[in-house]
Every structure is written in C-alpha cells, then in structure tokens.
Scaffold this active site. Structure first.
Site, mmCIF file in Angstrom:
data_model
loop_
_atom_site.group_PDB
_atom_site.id
_atom_site.type_symbol
_atom_site.label_atom_id
_atom_site.label_comp_id
_atom_site.label_asym_id
_atom_site.label_seq_id
_atom_site.Cartn_x
_atom_site.Cartn_y
_atom_site.Cartn_z
ATOM 1 N N HIS A 1 -5.277 -6.993 -9.076
ATOM 2 C CA HIS A 1 -4.907 -6.273 -10.302
ATOM 3 C C HIS A 1 -3.933 -7.152 -11.087
ATOM 4 C CE1 HIS A 1 -2.738 -2.429 -11.985
ATOM 5 N NE2 HIS A 1 -3.326 -3.121 -12.941
ATOM 6 N N MET B 1 -4.508 3.741 -14.970
ATOM 7 C CA MET B 1 -3.110 3.711 -14.505
ATOM 8 C C MET B 1 -2.531 5.114 -14.632
ATOM 9 S SD MET B 1 -2.314 0.683 -13.404
ATOM 10 C CE MET B 1 -0.617 1.152 -13.024
ATOM 11 N N MET C 1 -1.542 -7.856 -13.852
ATOM 12 C CA MET C 1 -0.671 -7.311 -14.897
ATOM 13 C C MET C 1 0.020 -8.501 -15.542
ATOM 14 S SD MET C 1 0.527 -4.061 -12.679
ATOM 15 C CE MET C 1 -0.122 -4.848 -11.205
ATOM 16 N N ASP D 1 -4.531 4.335 -9.965
ATOM 17 C CA ASP D 1 -3.437 3.522 -9.431
ATOM 18 C C ASP D 1 -2.097 4.038 -9.942
ATOM 19 O OD1 ASP D 1 -1.818 1.507 -8.462
ATOM 20 O OD2 ASP D 1 -2.746 -0.105 -9.625
ATOM 21 N N GLY D 2 -1.244 4.442 -9.011
ATOM 22 C CA GLY D 2 0.121 4.852 -9.350
ATOM 23 C C GLY D 2 0.442 6.264 -8.936
ATOM 24 N N GLY D 3 1.385 6.402 -7.998
ATOM 25 C CA GLY D 3 1.813 7.736 -7.590
ATOM 26 C C GLY D 3 0.769 8.519 -6.815
ATOM 27 N N ASP E 1 -1.166 -6.702 -6.442
ATOM 28 C CA ASP E 1 -0.582 -6.529 -7.775
ATOM 29 C C ASP E 1 0.108 -7.799 -8.251
ATOM 30 O OD1 ASP E 1 -1.120 -3.714 -8.444
ATOM 31 O OD2 ASP E 1 0.069 -3.293 -6.650
ATOM 32 N N SER F 1 -1.896 -0.864 -1.590
ATOM 33 C CA SER F 1 -1.280 -1.900 -2.422
ATOM 34 C C SER F 1 -0.159 -2.552 -1.639
ATOM 35 C CB SER F 1 -0.709 -1.283 -3.694
ATOM 36 O OG SER F 1 0.263 -2.166 -4.243
ATOM 37 N N HIS G 1 -5.291 -4.063 -2.143
ATOM 38 C CA HIS G 1 -4.964 -4.128 -3.572
ATOM 39 C C HIS G 1 -3.769 -5.073 -3.767
ATOM 40 C CE1 HIS G 1 -4.906 -2.356 -7.670
ATOM 41 N NE2 HIS G 1 -3.589 -2.392 -7.576
ATOM 42 N N GLY H 1 4.130 -1.957 -13.277
ATOM 43 C CA GLY H 1 5.324 -2.782 -13.084
ATOM 44 C C GLY H 1 6.029 -2.565 -11.767
ATOM 45 N N PHE H 2 5.975 -1.342 -11.260
ATOM 46 C CA PHE H 2 6.721 -1.043 -10.042
ATOM 47 C C PHE H 2 5.970 -0.052 -9.167
ATOM 48 C CE2 PHE H 2 9.564 -2.142 -13.472
ATOM 49 C CZ PHE H 2 10.328 -3.151 -12.905
ATOM 50 N N GLY H 3 6.205 -0.169 -7.860
ATOM 51 C CA GLY H 3 5.671 0.813 -6.928
ATOM 52 C C GLY H 3 6.610 2.003 -6.852
ATOM 53 N N GLY H 4 6.149 3.064 -6.215
ATOM 54 C CA GLY H 4 7.016 4.200 -5.932
ATOM 55 C C GLY H 4 7.353 5.101 -7.109
ATOM 56 N N GLY I 1 0.428 2.503 -2.653
ATOM 57 C CA GLY I 1 1.420 1.540 -2.174
ATOM 58 C C GLY I 1 2.445 2.209 -1.291
ATOM 59 N N SER I 2 3.377 2.933 -1.937
ATOM 60 C CA SER I 2 4.480 3.539 -1.182
ATOM 61 C C SER I 2 4.011 4.668 -0.258
ATOM 62 C CB SER I 2 5.558 4.041 -2.140
ATOM 63 O OG SER I 2 4.991 4.873 -3.128
ATOM 64 N N MET J 1 2.038 -9.721 -11.148
ATOM 65 C CA MET J 1 2.844 -9.424 -12.344
ATOM 66 C C MET J 1 3.551 -10.688 -12.822
ATOM 67 S SD MET J 1 4.549 -5.817 -11.241
ATOM 68 C CE MET J 1 3.627 -4.595 -10.289
#
Ligand code: DX5
Ligand code: ZN
Length: 219
Positions: A65, A136, A67, A174-176, A34, A7, A32, A141-144, A196-197, A36
């Site tokens: 993606h 999700m 959002m 997606d996420g973490g 994102d 991402s 990916h 809304g946010f990475g990391g 992402g991160s 928003m």
C-alpha cells in the site's frame, strides 16, 4: 472467502521475521505493507529493502500500500522487490491511469485507494482496470486510529459500483478494522480486511488475534 491482511505497521520491527511467520502460521492470507513517504502522509515507514526482506521470509502475497506522492515513479521497483499487489492513492498523482498500467505491466495486481473524503467517482473510470479497490476507513498515516463510521455507507456504494463495472475486482477496507466491525464490513461488500493494531498488540498473541478476526467474519 474473506481474506485477512495483517498490516505489519503495528508489528515489532526488531522481530519482523517472527511476527510475519506467526501471522502466516495463524492463517493470514496476505501481508499488508504500508509504505509512507513523509510527503503524501505525515509519517515515514519502509521502502524497497523491507519488501525484499519480507519476500525471503514468507510465501504469502505481499500487498503493498503506497502512501507516497508520484507513485508512478516507484511502482515497478516495488514489484521487482517482491510485491504481488501494489496499491496507489488517487490523491497522490495526476497520473493514476499510467501508474495502474505500469503495475499490471510489471506483473502485479493493481490497486487504487481513496481517502475518507475522496469521492467514489474516482472508481467509475478505472474500476475496469483494477484488481483491488481500497477504501480507507481512517486517514492514512498511522495505525491504531478509530474507524470512521461513514465508511460503512461508502463501502456499500463502492460495492454496487463494483457489481456494475467490474465484479472481479476485490474491495479492501483499511483502518480501524477489528473483530467488532469485521462482520459488518463483510456484509457490506468487503473481500479483504486489513488489520494492524487488532493483530499485532500486547493484549493477545498474533494467533489469538487472527482467530478472533476469523471467527468474527465467519459468524
Ligand atoms: C494506515 C495504514 C493501515 C494501518 C491500519 O495509514 O494504511 O494499513 O496499518 O492500522 P489499524 O488496523 O491499526 O487501523
Ligand atoms: Zn494500509
């Protein structure tokens, strides 16, 4: 084979071309993106012009993606901008089915995403018209952010729905996501991992980070 989708939300936007090229060279499968709108989620990121620009710097599929609220108003423009797949959120519109139809009609892969507290029942009635089901594992809304552990059990339930209704559909998480949980996610049914991160950070190079993810998935 598990697909890895870095991402770019966590990339250095002043050097987006280099960062995406590095991810491509290091074996990323999709990019990916994102999007928003500051309304569906409390953050604003990028839109059509960034997708258009990305299209000129990579041959990899662009996994967009959305959002954003009322995605049906914009899906065709994202496909025209170069998206290979467009994923909308179940919570973002009363017109989920229409939006998914528009994506496919425009010639892209149709995806539906659900937030961590949204019932998986959503997929019962649309999975047969989906190419991608996005689970999700953080609040969008946010990475990391930290992976929500409950997502593991949701992933298993989604995987069995998929087997029953549409084995062709891919499941994306997606996420973490990172080397620590990648193997577990694949074991429970994930086909596409967004990171992402875990890919774009100061701790190691993009190539090293992607290698760590790939190793985790293969073991
Ligand atoms: C979150 C986005 C994610 C985000 C993931 O709203 O949809 O794609 O970039 O970031 P990490 O991998 O850092 O959790
Ligand atoms: Zn995303």
């Amino acid at each position: 084979m598990t697909l890895l989708a870095p991402s770019i939300l966590s990339a250095d936007f002043a050097r987006l071309d280099d960062q995406v090229s590095a991810a491509e060279a290091a074996g990323a499968d999709w990019i990916h993106v994102d999007v928003m709108d500051g309304r569906f989620v409390p953050n604003i990121t990028m839109g059509f012009v960034v997708v258009e620009a990305l299209r000129t710097v990579t041959r990899l599929p662009l996994d967009v993606h959305l959002m954003i609220a009322e995605p049906e108003r914009y899906v065709e423009r994202f496909v025209a901008a170069g998206a290979d797949g467009v994923t909308i959120h179940a919570e973002a519109t009363p017109h989920v089915h229409r939006a998914l139809q528009l994506i496919r009609l425009a010639g892209a892969r149709a995806g539906l995403a659900v937030n961590p507290a949204t019932p998986l029942d959503w997929f019962e009635d649309v999975l047969d018209e989906l190419d991608l089901a996005l689970l999700m594992s953080v609040n969008p809304g946010f990475g990391g952010q930290k992976f929500i552990p409950r997502s593991l059990e949701r992933l298993e339930r989604l995987a069995s729905l998929r087997e029953r209704i549409n084995p062709e559909a891919r499941i994306e998480v997606d996420g973490g996501v990172g080397p620590a949980n990648a193997a577990e996610l694949v074991r429970r049914g994930a086909d596409v991992l967004v990171a992402g991160s875990a890919v774009f950070n100061d701790r190691a190079s993009i190539a090293q980070n992607l290698r760590a993810l790939r190793d985790a998935v293969q073991n």
